[in-house]
Motif scaffolding. Structure first.
Motif, PDB file in Angstrom:
ATOM      1  N   VAL A 137      43.549 -65.631 -12.680  1.00 12.74           N
ATOM      2  CA  VAL A 137      44.769 -64.844 -12.871  1.00 12.74           C
ATOM      3  C   VAL A 137      44.424 -63.437 -13.353  1.00 12.74           C
ATOM      4  N   PHE A 138      43.447 -63.320 -14.251  1.00  8.65           N
ATOM      5  CA  PHE A 138      43.024 -62.001 -14.736  1.00  8.65           C
ATOM      6  C   PHE A 138      42.576 -61.119 -13.574  1.00  8.65           C
ATOM      7  N   VAL A 139      41.752 -61.669 -12.685  1.00  3.76           N
ATOM      8  CA  VAL A 139      41.286 -60.889 -11.534  1.00  3.76           C
ATOM      9  C   VAL A 139      42.454 -60.548 -10.614  1.00  3.76           C
ATOM     10  N   ALA A 140      43.369 -61.501 -10.435  1.00  2.00           N
ATOM     11  CA  ALA A 140      44.521 -61.255  -9.569  1.00  2.00           C
ATOM     12  C   ALA A 140      45.380 -60.109 -10.100  1.00  2.00           C
ATOM     13  N   VAL A 141      45.639 -60.119 -11.396  1.00  2.00           N
ATOM     14  CA  VAL A 141      46.466 -59.061 -12.001  1.00  2.00           C
ATOM     15  C   VAL A 141      45.731 -57.729 -11.943  1.00  2.00           C
TER      16      VAL A 141
ATOM     17  N   GLN B  26      34.630 -63.032  -4.422  1.00  2.00           N
ATOM     18  CA  GLN B  26      33.539 -63.968  -4.153  1.00  2.00           C
ATOM     19  C   GLN B  26      33.092 -63.882  -2.697  1.00  2.00           C
ATOM     20  N   ALA B  27      34.042 -63.689  -1.779  1.00  2.00           N
ATOM     21  CA  ALA B  27      33.691 -63.573  -0.364  1.00  2.00           C
ATOM     22  C   ALA B  27      32.860 -62.320  -0.109  1.00  2.00           C
ATOM     23  N   GLN B  28      33.152 -61.232  -0.827  1.00  2.00           N
ATOM     24  CA  GLN B  28      32.357 -60.017  -0.677  1.00  2.00           C
ATOM     25  C   GLN B  28      30.908 -60.234  -1.084  1.00  2.00           C
ATOM     26  N   TRP B  29      30.707 -61.143  -2.024  1.00  2.00           N
ATOM     27  CA  TRP B  29      29.343 -61.489  -2.435  1.00  2.00           C
ATOM     28  C   TRP B  29      28.717 -62.526  -1.499  1.00  2.00           C
ATOM     29  N   GLY B  30      29.475 -63.001  -0.530  1.00  2.00           N
ATOM     30  CA  GLY B  30      28.970 -64.041   0.351  1.00  2.00           C
ATOM     31  C   GLY B  30      29.064 -65.424  -0.235  1.00  2.00           C
ATOM     32  N   ASN B  31      29.909 -65.586  -1.254  1.00  2.00           N
ATOM     33  CA  ASN B  31      30.018 -66.880  -1.936  1.00  2.00           C
ATOM     34  C   ASN B  31      31.226 -67.685  -1.475  1.00  2.00           C
ATOM     35  N   ASN B  32      31.758 -67.349  -0.317  1.00  2.00           N
ATOM     36  CA  ASN B  32      32.898 -68.109   0.182  1.00  2.00           C
ATOM     37  C   ASN B  32      32.438 -69.466   0.718  1.00  2.00           C
ATOM     38  N   ILE B  33      33.384 -70.381   0.858  1.00  2.00           N
ATOM     39  CA  ILE B  33      33.101 -71.721   1.359  1.00  2.00           C
ATOM     40  C   ILE B  33      33.179 -71.701   2.886  1.00  2.00           C
TER      41      ILE B  33
ATOM     42  N   PHE C  61      39.103 -64.737  -4.937  1.00  2.00           N
ATOM     43  CA  PHE C  61      38.443 -65.313  -3.773  1.00  2.00           C
ATOM     44  C   PHE C  61      37.917 -64.213  -2.850  1.00  2.00           C
ATOM     45  N   ASP C  62      38.621 -63.096  -2.783  1.00  2.00           N
ATOM     46  CA  ASP C  62      38.125 -61.959  -2.001  1.00  2.00           C
ATOM     47  C   ASP C  62      36.840 -61.407  -2.608  1.00  2.00           C
TER      48      ASP C  62
END
Length: 399
Positions: free
Chosen positions: A259-263, A275-282, A272-273
């Motif tokens: 929530v902190f990151v979302a806000v 993490q995906a930028q780091w290549g850590n998406n599922i 999730f975006d």
């Protein structure tokens, strides 16, 4: 007065009172002392071998431990808070919001009240958490299979191939300490404690999802089983009110950071975006399959053999009838580590908190005829782990 009357009326001394929390902790610490000693010896050997290798190579031994790779990101957060991003040559953006806040918060707090630098504070947290993690691993192993198994289990965790990370300013030891003690609390029926520890784990690493799942699934199975037996939901829920409260508490740490990151980023899926930028998406394991397919066939066969060994360990854990929370936690850690799209070299490190996978080997080692043989096997593993750790830490890539 007869001798019998004297014997029955003479007080034998003050009646023992209830143990205080402090006395219980002291007793538990004495029981865990051999495990902590063996673990500390294994990590000391790893540090000694690395120190010798770094000195021979003319490098600073402390640099890779407290000021390299992820450690730098944590220290930057501790010093300046969140907000740093870096753009790589390929155009991808890496933001520090991918890193969870508990370790940098501890680094900042310790550095503020001691002469330690942020790097030194990070190492203090890591090394202290390593001992607490070894104690928690011992406690789970001793609860399930006896004290000797707990000692060997803690030793095996300390000589894990990537155990050198346990000596770095990373989050693996802090997370494992919180996870091990949370699992132990569940095994002892202390659900509120387990939930509180899971909150802290959720502020440490995203893999706290495995711990949250372990608590939730265990509670759900318990409630369903007892409801089917009684067919009355009210009494079942009242009887397990603390369990339900612990499960409700468990995800709050992880959710709070999401929530902190979302806000902060103005998007409900911002975490999730990032993490995906780091290549850590599922990606369901596609990156792992592509990595194996791109290797020369001898290396691909070796990696497949390692994955086969991992699968066999999972089968042994199931056959061992490990308690549901322990089994769910370990299996979820493994699954999360294998189905992500991140850097392959980090996957063994990501699986290191799944210490229940080492329970079958720990039990098997104790079946050796003499203690000396068990100690010899652990010594060989400690030397191999120390050598691999020195080689990796002096290399170019992150663990």
């Amino acid at each position: 007065m007869s001798d019998h009357q004297l014997r029955t009326r003479t007080p034998a001394g003050p009646a023992p009172g209830p143990r205080t929390p402090g006395s219980r902790a002291a007793v538990a610490l004495r029981a865990a002392a051999p495990a902590l000693a063996v673990y500390a010896a294994a990590r000391a050997l790893g540090l000694l071998v690395f120190w010798a290798a770094a000195s021979a190579a003319g490098k600073d031994p402390l640099g890779p431990l407290g000021g390299r790779w992820d450690s730098v990101w944590y220290q930057r957060i501790a010093e300046n808070g969140y907000g740093y991003t870096v753009t790589l040559p390929d155009g991808s953006v890496h933001a520090d919001l991918a890193f969870f806040p508990l370790l940098p918060a501890l680094e900042r707090a310790i550095s503020a009240v001691t002469p330690l630098t942020l790097g030194g504070a990070g190492l203090l947290v890591t090394w202290t958490a390593g001992l607490l993690a070894a104690w928690g691993v011992f406690a789970v192993g001793a609860h399930l299979h006896g004290r000797r198994t707990g000692v060997v289990l803690a030793a095996l965790w300390g000589v894990y191939p990537t155990a050198f990370v346990q000596s770095m300013a990373y989050t693996e030891t802090l997370f494992t300490a919180l996870a091990a003690w949370a699992l132990y609390a569940v095994l002892k029926g202390r659900w509120i404690v387990a939930g509180a520890l899971t909150v802290l784990a959720g502020l440490t690493r995203p893999t706290a999802a495995a711990l949250i799942a372990a608590l939730a699934i265990t509670a759900a199975v318990t409630l369903v089983r007892e409801y089917r037996a009684e067919h009355r939901a009210g009494p079942v829920f009242r009887r397990h009110a603390r369990m339900i409260a612990g499960v409700a508490l468990a995800p709050l740490g992880w959710l709070a950071y999401v929530v902190f990151v979302a806000v902060r980023e103005g998007s409900p899926v911002a975490y999730f975006d990032v993490q995906a930028q780091w290549g850590n998406n599922i990606d369901g394991g596609r990156a792992l399959a592509a990595f194996i397919a791109g290797l020369p066939w001898p290396a691909a066969l070796g990696l497949c053999a390692a994955l086969g060994l991992l699968g066999w360990l999972v089968v042994l854990c199931v056959r061992q009838r490990q308690p549901l929370p322990v089994l769910v936690y370990a299996l979820t850690i493994v699954v999360i580590s294998l189905i992500g799209a991140g850097y392959f070299g980090s996957r063994p490190r990501l699986m290191m908190p799944a210490f229940p996978l080492l329970l079958p080997p720990a039990v098997a080692l104790l079946r050796l005829r003499t203690t000396g043989r068990t100690a010899a096997v652990l010594a060989v593993l400690a030397c191999a782990s120390a050598g691999y750790g020195a080689w990796t830490l002096l290399g170019a890539g992150p663990p």
